[in-house]
Scaffold this active site. Sequence first.
Site, PDB file in Angstrom:
ATOM      1  N   GLY A 124       0.795  -1.222   0.000  1.00 38.72           N
ATOM      2  CA  GLY A 124       0.000   0.000   0.000  1.00 38.72           C
ATOM      3  C   GLY A 124       0.828   1.273   0.000  1.00 38.72           C
ATOM      4  O   GLY A 124       0.281   2.366   0.037  1.00 38.72           O
ATOM      5  N   CYS A 125       2.148   1.135  -0.035  1.00 33.65           N
ATOM      6  CA  CYS A 125       3.028   2.301  -0.082  1.00 33.65           C
ATOM      7  C   CYS A 125       3.555   2.454  -1.505  1.00 33.65           C
ATOM      8  O   CYS A 125       3.902   1.473  -2.148  1.00 33.65           O
ATOM      9  CB  CYS A 125       4.217   2.121   0.868  1.00 33.65           C
ATOM     10  SG  CYS A 125       3.767   2.116   2.607  1.00 33.65           S
ATOM     11  N   MET A 126       3.620   3.677  -1.969  1.00 28.21           N
ATOM     12  CA  MET A 126       4.173   3.923  -3.296  1.00 28.21           C
ATOM     13  C   MET A 126       5.685   3.694  -3.283  1.00 28.21           C
ATOM     14  O   MET A 126       6.249   3.250  -4.255  1.00 28.21           O
ATOM     15  CB  MET A 126       3.848   5.343  -3.758  1.00 28.21           C
ATOM     16  CG  MET A 126       2.366   5.566  -3.825  1.00 28.21           C
ATOM     17  SD  MET A 126       1.650   6.359  -5.232  1.00 28.21           S
ATOM     18  CE  MET A 126       2.757   6.363  -6.543  1.00 28.21           C
ATOM     19  N   SER A 127       6.326   4.026  -2.178  1.00 27.01           N
ATOM     20  CA  SER A 127       7.752   3.775  -2.007  1.00 27.01           C
ATOM     21  C   SER A 127       7.921   2.369  -1.460  1.00 27.01           C
ATOM     22  O   SER A 127       6.975   1.758  -0.981  1.00 27.01           O
ATOM     23  CB  SER A 127       8.351   4.764  -1.007  1.00 27.01           C
ATOM     24  OG  SER A 127       8.129   6.077  -1.424  1.00 27.01           O
TER      25      SER A 127
ATOM     26  N   GLY B  36       0.054   5.466   2.442  1.00 24.29           N
ATOM     27  CA  GLY B  36       1.220   4.658   2.785  1.00 24.29           C
ATOM     28  C   GLY B  36       1.528   4.706   4.266  1.00 24.29           C
ATOM     29  O   GLY B  36       1.864   3.687   4.889  1.00 24.29           O
TER      30      GLY B  36
END
Length: 138
Positions: A46-49, A118
């Site tokens: 769920g984190c872009m990073s 995130g």
Amino acid sequence: MTIDELIENFGLFDEWEDRYRYVIDLGRDLEPLDDRYHTDAFKVEGCMSQVWLVPLPAEDGRLRFAADSDSAIVKGLAAILLTAYSDHTPEEILNTDLEAIFTRIGLDQHLSPNRRNGFFSMVETIKASAKARVGAPS
């Protein structure tokens, strides 16, 4: 550092640019995460990073966490979460109102929706670790 000290430190900055630099500095201060934890087993969904979050149970029943990210700002956000949750019992973790802390720091109005999602994915990962430990032998 306690969460109250962290909130107080955020209050020292008038500009959000300075607060973002502080968040990045918090991330730089995190202990390096051992490479063996940079795996999908510890990756936060769920984190872009890329974010890795590792629960480290202590002998006294409290939980500690270690974290890393490939993004400086996200690593700093992880540091905030470690301040809020590390070295607490699973029950304390589950009862911590992070939304209130988030608002007191002012992050609720200064993070993009993707970073916010995130951030709360990391929170859910921490809370899942705490739920798994509730009632488990110390």
